[in-house]
Scaffold this motif. Structure first.
Motif, mmCIF file in Angstrom:
data_model
loop_
_atom_site.group_PDB
_atom_site.id
_atom_site.type_symbol
_atom_site.label_atom_id
_atom_site.label_comp_id
_atom_site.label_asym_id
_atom_site.label_seq_id
_atom_site.Cartn_x
_atom_site.Cartn_y
_atom_site.Cartn_z
ATOM 1 N N VAL A 1 93.250 -97.535 -88.410
ATOM 2 C CA VAL A 1 94.156 -98.306 -89.267
ATOM 3 C C VAL A 1 94.898 -97.361 -90.202
ATOM 4 O O VAL A 1 96.116 -97.462 -90.395
ATOM 5 N N SER A 2 94.159 -96.419 -90.780
ATOM 6 C CA SER A 2 94.775 -95.439 -91.671
ATOM 7 C C SER A 2 95.786 -94.573 -90.926
ATOM 8 O O SER A 2 96.915 -94.357 -91.393
ATOM 9 N N HIS A 3 95.409 -94.091 -89.755
ATOM 10 C CA HIS A 3 96.307 -93.242 -88.974
ATOM 11 C C HIS A 3 97.515 -94.027 -88.466
ATOM 12 O O HIS A 3 98.620 -93.476 -88.364
ATOM 13 N N ALA A 4 97.304 -95.308 -88.142
ATOM 14 C CA ALA A 4 98.437 -96.135 -87.734
ATOM 15 C C ALA A 4 99.423 -96.292 -88.881
ATOM 16 O O ALA A 4 100.642 -96.215 -88.690
ATOM 17 N N ALA A 5 98.903 -96.512 -90.086
ATOM 18 C CA ALA A 5 99.772 -96.624 -91.260
ATOM 19 C C ALA A 5 100.523 -95.315 -91.493
ATOM 20 O O ALA A 5 101.714 -95.323 -91.847
ATOM 21 N N GLN A 6 99.844 -94.182 -91.287
ATOM 22 C CA GLN A 6 100.506 -92.889 -91.439
ATOM 23 C C GLN A 6 101.615 -92.720 -90.401
ATOM 24 O O GLN A 6 102.724 -92.264 -90.724
ATOM 25 N N ALA A 7 101.312 -93.082 -89.146
ATOM 26 C CA ALA A 7 102.309 -92.955 -88.087
ATOM 27 C C ALA A 7 103.512 -93.849 -88.350
ATOM 28 O O ALA A 7 104.665 -93.456 -88.132
ATOM 29 N N ILE A 8 103.254 -95.069 -88.826
ATOM 30 C CA ILE A 8 104.347 -95.994 -89.143
ATOM 31 C C ILE A 8 105.194 -95.436 -90.288
ATOM 32 O O ILE A 8 106.428 -95.466 -90.243
ATOM 33 N N ALA A 9 104.534 -94.914 -91.316
ATOM 34 C CA ALA A 9 105.263 -94.362 -92.464
ATOM 35 C C ALA A 9 106.130 -93.173 -92.059
ATOM 36 O O ALA A 9 107.193 -92.934 -92.648
ATOM 37 N N MET A 10 105.693 -92.433 -91.030
ATOM 38 C CA MET A 10 106.435 -91.268 -90.565
ATOM 39 C C MET A 10 107.472 -91.609 -89.498
ATOM 40 O O MET A 10 108.166 -90.721 -88.989
ATOM 41 N N GLY A 11 107.552 -92.885 -89.139
ATOM 42 C CA GLY A 11 108.523 -93.297 -88.143
ATOM 43 C C GLY A 11 108.110 -93.018 -86.714
ATOM 44 O O GLY A 11 108.942 -93.060 -85.799
ATOM 45 N N LYS A 12 106.818 -92.758 -86.476
ATOM 46 C CA LYS A 12 106.346 -92.458 -85.133
ATOM 47 C C LYS A 12 106.140 -93.715 -84.287
ATOM 48 O O LYS A 12 106.154 -93.642 -83.053
ATOM 49 N N CYS A 13 105.902 -94.844 -84.922
ATOM 50 C CA CYS A 13 105.778 -96.107 -84.205
ATOM 51 C C CYS A 13 106.049 -97.251 -85.175
ATOM 52 O O CYS A 13 106.065 -97.057 -86.401
ATOM 53 N N ASN A 14 106.254 -98.434 -84.619
ATOM 54 C CA ASN A 14 106.533 -99.626 -85.422
ATOM 55 C C ASN A 14 105.384 -100.627 -85.399
ATOM 56 O O ASN A 14 105.093 -101.275 -86.398
ATOM 57 N N VAL A 15 104.780 -100.779 -84.228
ATOM 58 C CA VAL A 15 103.684 -101.732 -84.047
ATOM 59 C C VAL A 15 102.543 -101.010 -83.344
ATOM 60 O O VAL A 15 102.697 -100.525 -82.214
ATOM 61 N N ALA A 16 101.398 -100.920 -83.999
ATOM 62 C CA ALA A 16 100.247 -100.196 -83.461
ATOM 63 C C ALA A 16 99.162 -101.175 -83.029
ATOM 64 O O ALA A 16 98.809 -102.100 -83.768
ATOM 65 N N LEU A 17 98.643 -100.958 -81.847
ATOM 66 C CA LEU A 17 97.528 -101.732 -81.308
ATOM 67 C C LEU A 17 96.271 -100.876 -81.355
ATOM 68 O O LEU A 17 96.282 -99.722 -80.908
ATOM 69 N N ILE A 18 95.182 -101.438 -81.898
ATOM 70 C CA ILE A 18 93.879 -100.771 -81.975
ATOM 71 C C ILE A 18 92.864 -101.636 -81.244
ATOM 72 O O ILE A 18 92.763 -102.836 -81.528
ATOM 73 N N THR A 19 92.121 -101.068 -80.295
ATOM 74 C CA THR A 19 91.138 -101.870 -79.561
ATOM 75 C C THR A 19 89.772 -101.193 -79.531
ATOM 76 O O THR A 19 89.657 -99.970 -79.605
ATOM 77 N N LEU A 20 88.755 -102.027 -79.409
ATOM 78 C CA LEU A 20 87.364 -101.605 -79.201
ATOM 79 C C LEU A 20 86.727 -102.570 -78.220
ATOM 80 O O LEU A 20 87.013 -103.774 -78.261
ATOM 81 N N ALA A 21 85.858 -102.080 -77.350
ATOM 82 C CA ALA A 21 85.102 -102.972 -76.461
ATOM 83 C C ALA A 21 83.942 -102.208 -75.846
ATOM 84 O O ALA A 21 83.970 -100.978 -75.723
ATOM 85 N N GLY A 22 82.902 -102.947 -75.461
ATOM 86 C CA GLY A 22 81.767 -102.318 -74.807
ATOM 87 C C GLY A 22 80.779 -103.341 -74.279
ATOM 88 O O GLY A 22 80.873 -104.536 -74.588
ATOM 89 N N ARG A 23 79.820 -102.857 -73.487
ATOM 90 C CA ARG A 23 78.831 -103.728 -72.848
ATOM 91 C C ARG A 23 77.418 -103.177 -73.034
ATOM 92 O O ARG A 23 76.626 -103.170 -72.079
ATOM 93 N N PRO A 24 77.026 -102.735 -74.220
ATOM 94 C CA PRO A 24 75.691 -102.144 -74.366
ATOM 95 C C PRO A 24 74.558 -103.129 -74.091
ATOM 96 O O PRO A 24 73.498 -102.726 -73.600
ATOM 97 N N ARG A 25 74.778 -104.415 -74.383
ATOM 98 C CA ARG A 25 73.732 -105.401 -74.140
ATOM 99 C C ARG A 25 73.507 -105.577 -72.640
ATOM 100 O O ARG A 25 72.369 -105.604 -72.162
ATOM 101 N N SER A 26 74.601 -105.677 -71.887
ATOM 102 C CA SER A 26 74.478 -105.836 -70.437
ATOM 103 C C SER A 26 73.931 -104.576 -69.780
ATOM 104 O O SER A 26 73.288 -104.641 -68.729
ATOM 105 N N GLU A 27 74.184 -103.440 -70.381
ATOM 106 C CA GLU A 27 73.751 -102.171 -69.802
ATOM 107 C C GLU A 27 72.385 -101.717 -70.300
ATOM 108 O O GLU A 27 71.915 -100.633 -69.940
ATOM 109 N N GLY A 28 71.757 -102.538 -71.159
ATOM 110 C CA GLY A 28 70.404 -102.231 -71.607
ATOM 111 C C GLY A 28 70.300 -101.135 -72.636
ATOM 112 O O GLY A 28 69.272 -100.452 -72.742
ATOM 113 N N SER A 29 71.356 -100.941 -73.433
ATOM 114 C CA SER A 29 71.335 -99.906 -74.456
ATOM 115 C C SER A 29 70.389 -100.277 -75.592
ATOM 116 O O SER A 29 70.248 -101.440 -75.942
#
Length: 388
Positions: free
Chosen positions: A89-117
């Motif tokens: 989120v911080s880096h996206a705000a920095q990139a937006i402030a510098m004109g590197k992007c306008n809309v940033a998407l951040i994602t997370l996902a995983g399956r530790p429960r299904s994989e027995g972690s």
């Protein structure tokens, strides 16, 4: 350059799945992305910046950008474990402030429960990791690392198991109102203390859940946020830090939140006493207590007294925390709870949390993430968000 007011969180989505044996990790990322974009009122075609971390499959951004069909100007694969998504989120705000992007998407996902972690088994570190030859012979496990920190805190400051238990109690009072939470039963201090010992002094109910799932965030420049029919959640301040073994000068009584929090408060121009709601990374009860102290909500060594008697329960205490139930009761997707901390902070600021736990007049919130192992090396990221 400060990022204060340079970007807004315009979309937030928490995947409702807690066990997904029929879904791939990439699919969970994609479904989370779609949910956040729909929440914002945007489409994949609007996204020109993408952020992900080590939970992303394959080569991370390379595989996910291709899988999602994105056309981008900016990518970021910063990896600091569970705190990565607050850093994003911080880096996206920095990139937006510098004109590197306008809309940033951040994602997370995983399956530790299904994989027995499980955090009770020694981690299989690679041979090329510099600390492995020194630590691998002792078979370090995640929960052992945090148990060691808890024991040291108890030795130094007289913190008690009963005080740690109050953190789980508060989380459970909130989780009862979340239909997606894995653990919805309200527990007592006695319930926590009577649960099985996992790594002294941490018991089973001192530990977070293991869940599949994911989440996503959309961060956009102010001009775009102003055109969307959503509450405007401004990024007010951010900080990040990494704490390691410090050349052998090991002190287990403080976390990197001491540095990341100070930086975030300084940039935001606010103090801990101004915060109405706090999302605090809760892999274990000791994780919460340490960060509360290091963020300045109480003095070092006074965290145990601070969390007692329901002080973290919304509508009861003076610092409501993790009103979705947090990692202790709701979910901990991909064994990384950082993104959900931002999501619930956004809900609170929008006034969209469950009515039973919604903080009144919530206009200033903090989200705190920790990644890695608190007992060895870890990253910390702090965000301060404001409802405009």
């Amino acid at each position: 350059m400060s990022i204060k007011g340079k970007a807004y969180v315009v979309g937030a989505y928490e995947h409702p799945t807690r066990k997904a044996p029929d879904k791939s990790v990439a699919q969970l990322h994609a479904e989370s992305a779609r949910g956040a974009l729909e929440d914002a009122g945007l489409t994949l075609a609007d996204v020109d910046g993408y952020f992900c971390a080590g939970d992303a499959p394959g080569l991370g951004v390379l595989n996910m950008v291709d899988y999602l069909g994105l056309k981008l100007r900016h990518v970021d694969a910063t990896e600091t474990g569970g705190s990565s998504y607050l850093v994003h989120v911080s880096h996206a705000a920095q990139a937006i402030a510098m004109g590197k992007c306008n809309v940033a998407l951040i994602t997370l996902a995983g399956r530790p429960r299904s994989e027995g972690s499980s955090g009770t088994k020694p981690r299989a570190w690679g041979a090329n990791i510099p600390d492995s030859p020194f630590e691998f012979p002792y078979s370090p496990a995640t929960v052992n690392s945090y148990g060691m920190v808890a024991m040291r805190h108890m030795h130094e400051y007289g913190t008690t198991p009963e005080q740690l238990a109050w953190i789980k109690v508060a989380a459970s009072h909130h989780a009862q109102h979340n239909p997606h939470a894995m653990l919805r039963d309200v527990v007592t201090v006695e319930d926590v203390l009577n649960s099985p010992m996992i790594s002294d002094p941490l018991r089973k109910l001192d530990c977070c859940v293991v869940s599949d799932g994911g989440g996503a965030l959309i961060v956009a420049r102010p001009e775009i946020a102003a055109k969307l029919n959503r509450p405007r959640i401004k990024v007010l301040g951010a900080g990040e830090h990494v704490k390691g073994q410090l050349g052998g000068h090991v002190d287990l009584t403080w976390s990197a939140a001491k540095v990341s929090g100070a930086a975030a408060f300084a940039e935001a121009g606010v103090a801990p006493g101004d915060i109405k709601y706090a999302s605090i990374y809760d892999s274990f009860t000791i994780t919460v207590l340490m960060q509360l102290e290091d963020l300045g909500f109480c003095k070092k060594g006074e965290g145990g007294r601070f969390v007692m008697d329901g002080n973290l329960i919304s509508g009861v205490g003076k610092l409501p925390f993790n009103t979705d139930g947090g990692g202790l009761c709701n979910n901990h997707p991909a064994n990384r709870g950082g993104i959900t901390k931002v999501i619930e902070a956004v809900r609170q600021l929008r006034g969209e949390a469950h009515p039973a736990v919604q903080v009144k007049n919530c206009d200033l919130a903090l989200a705190q993430g920790t990644g890695g192992l608190l007992g060895s090396r870890h990253g910390s990221a702090t965000l301060i968000l404001e409802r405009e």
